[in-house]
Design an enzyme around this catalytic site. Structure first.
Site, PDB file in Angstrom:
ATOM      1  N   GLN A   1      -9.480   0.796  -0.202  1.00 29.68           N
ATOM      2  CA  GLN A   1      -9.916   1.466   1.028  1.00 29.68           C
ATOM      3  C   GLN A   1     -10.393   2.877   0.691  1.00 29.68           C
ATOM      4  O   GLN A   1      -9.992   3.451  -0.328  1.00 29.68           O
ATOM      5  CB  GLN A   1      -8.769   1.526   2.051  1.00 29.68           C
ATOM      6  CG  GLN A   1      -8.404   0.143   2.593  1.00 29.68           C
ATOM      7  CD  GLN A   1      -7.201   0.159   3.501  1.00 29.68           C
ATOM      8  OE1 GLN A   1      -6.230   0.864   3.235  1.00 29.68           O
ATOM      9  NE2 GLN A   1      -7.243  -0.635   4.565  1.00 29.68           N
TER      10      GLN A   1
ATOM     11  N   ASP B   1      -5.619   2.401  -1.657  1.00 22.83           N
ATOM     12  CA  ASP B   1      -6.328   3.264  -0.709  1.00 22.83           C
ATOM     13  C   ASP B   1      -6.622   4.573  -1.433  1.00 22.83           C
ATOM     14  O   ASP B   1      -5.702   5.347  -1.746  1.00 22.83           O
ATOM     15  CB  ASP B   1      -5.453   3.480   0.532  1.00 22.83           C
ATOM     16  CG  ASP B   1      -6.192   4.227   1.636  1.00 22.83           C
ATOM     17  OD1 ASP B   1      -6.998   5.119   1.301  1.00 22.83           O
ATOM     18  OD2 ASP B   1      -5.944   3.935   2.818  1.00 22.83           O
TER      19      ASP B   1
ATOM     20  N   GLU C   1     -11.832   2.789   5.865  1.00 24.26           N
ATOM     21  CA  GLU C   1     -10.735   3.174   6.750  1.00 24.26           C
ATOM     22  C   GLU C   1     -10.802   4.673   7.017  1.00 24.26           C
ATOM     23  O   GLU C   1      -9.975   5.445   6.533  1.00 24.26           O
ATOM     24  CB  GLU C   1      -9.398   2.786   6.113  1.00 24.26           C
ATOM     25  CG  GLU C   1      -8.267   2.793   7.126  1.00 24.26           C
ATOM     26  CD  GLU C   1      -6.927   2.388   6.521  1.00 24.26           C
ATOM     27  OE1 GLU C   1      -6.658   2.723   5.352  1.00 24.26           O
ATOM     28  OE2 GLU C   1      -6.166   1.726   7.231  1.00 24.26           O
TER      29      GLU C   1
ATOM     30  N   GLU D   1       0.825  -1.217   0.000  1.00 24.24           N
ATOM     31  CA  GLU D   1       0.000   0.000   0.000  1.00 24.24           C
ATOM     32  C   GLU D   1       0.858   1.266   0.000  1.00 24.24           C
ATOM     33  O   GLU D   1       1.542   1.540   0.991  1.00 24.24           O
ATOM     34  CB  GLU D   1      -0.889   0.026   1.254  1.00 24.24           C
ATOM     35  CG  GLU D   1      -1.768   1.265   1.327  1.00 24.24           C
ATOM     36  CD  GLU D   1      -2.498   1.409   2.665  1.00 24.24           C
ATOM     37  OE1 GLU D   1      -1.892   1.158   3.712  1.00 24.24           O
ATOM     38  OE2 GLU D   1      -3.684   1.787   2.636  1.00 24.24           O
TER      39      GLU D   1
HETATM   40  O1  LIG Z   1      -3.865   3.622   5.066  1.00 27.77           O
HETATM   41  C1  LIG Z   1      -3.378   3.219   6.120  1.00 27.77           C
HETATM   42  O2  LIG Z   1      -2.860   3.984   6.922  1.00 27.77           O
HETATM   43  C2  LIG Z   1      -3.491   1.741   6.446  1.00 27.77           C
HETATM   44  O3  LIG Z   1      -4.153   1.071   5.427  1.00 27.77           O
HETATM   45  C3  LIG Z   1      -2.301   1.021   6.895  1.00 27.77           C
HETATM   46  O4  LIG Z   1      -2.249  -0.182   6.703  1.00 27.77           O
HETATM   47  C4  LIG Z   1      -1.141   1.639   7.568  1.00 27.77           C
HETATM   48  O5  LIG Z   1      -1.447   2.536   8.525  1.00 27.77           O
HETATM   49 MG   LIG Z   2      -5.054   2.337   4.001  1.00 28.45          MG
END
Ligand SMILES: O=C(O)[C@@H](O)C(=O)CO
Ligand SMILES: [Mg+2]
Length: 258
Positions: free
Chosen positions: A202, A176, A238, A141
């Site tokens: 996300q 994300d 999230e 990510e």
């Molecule tokens: O976006 C984020 O912060 C989270 O998906 C993560 O895994 C790390 O903080």
């Molecule tokens: Mg995230």
């Protein structure tokens, strides 16, 4: 219709961790995710999932010493043995929760540092290989530097290139949308291009990281686009509720399971 997973690290904080599973199910979620499960026993989590007929969408492998500021250790050459132990720990939780995807955090390191880059690549290849034996995907990510200053994986292009170069079928992108918008924008075109390598999505509003119901991004449009593209994974919620979690779920009503 997208399958939404409540993020129990950010949402339902009015409840203790294990009680958040019940609260999310009562609110109509059929899946959950969170950053880390490691302070609860795997059996206790499994029991909450079963009791509430919830699917476990995702969690992260151990991140090193979070309270000391570590945000993953994959890019640290001297921590490979720790990483191998962390993978086994995560797999214990994966077996209990039946999760099909885990996120590996890179760490705070200079993305231009060659030693960090080769350590990261080695950690990613090792972890993906070990997870493949269990039928689990490994996710990477990209995270924006405002939320996580100095984070190694701070660019979607770097993640895309690494995934292509490794050529491992279970190595995928954690897209994300909140980070994407802050880092690069162009969310819709990026979804269209990167969906084939995306293993998890996300969401949150930008810039506040609250409910996906306003500010910079038009989420109803993006949900339609994600559906149109044939995405069959989860969308992790999230976000940090502006107030009480339940009061902010108006956007979710059309998607709730009961
Ligand atoms: O976006 C984020 O912060 C989270 O998906 C993560 O895994 C790390 O903080
Ligand atoms: Mg995230």
């Amino acid at each position: 219709m997208p399958a939404f997973a409540a993020n129990l690290t950010m949402m339902f904080n009015e409840w203790d961790f294990l009680d958040r599973f019940d609260a999310a199910a009562d609110a109509g979620f059929s899946a959950v995710e969170y950053l880390f499960p490691y302070e609860a026993a795997p059996e206790a989590i499994a029991e909450r999932l079963a009791r509430n007929n919830l699917r476990q969408a995702l969690f992260n492998l151990p991140p090193g010493d979070w309270s000391a500021g570590e945000r993953g250790i994959a890019a640290f050459p001297g921590r490979f043995d720790d990483l191998k132990a962390d993978v086994e720990r995560a797999l214990d939780y994966a077996a209990a929760t039946r999760v099909r995807r885990l996120h590996l955090m890179a760490g705070i390191a200079d993305p231009h540092d060659q030693e960090a880059a080769s350590s990261y690549r080695r950690s990613v290849a090792y972890t993906a290989g070990r997870l493949a034996e269990k039928g689990i995907d490994l996710l990477l990510e990209p995270i924006n530097g405002r939320n996580m200053p100095g984070y190694f994986l701070n660019d979607f292009a770097i993640a895309e290139r690494l995934i292509a170069e490794c050529g491992l079928p279970n190595l995928k992108l954690q897209f994300d949308i909140y980070h994407r918008q802050i880092l690069h924008g162009d969310v819709t075109m990026a979804l269209r291009r990167l969906l084939p390598i995306t293993g998890h999505i996300q969401i949150a509003s930008v810039p506040s990281r609250n409910e996906p119901d306003g500010e910079e991004l038009n989420y109803p449009y993006l949900f339609g686009e994600i559906d149109r593209l044939g995405y069959d994974g989860f969308i992790g919620c999230e976000y940090i509720p502006r107030g009480q979690t339940l009061d902010g779920l108006g956007w979710f009503k059309p998607f709730a399971r009961n």
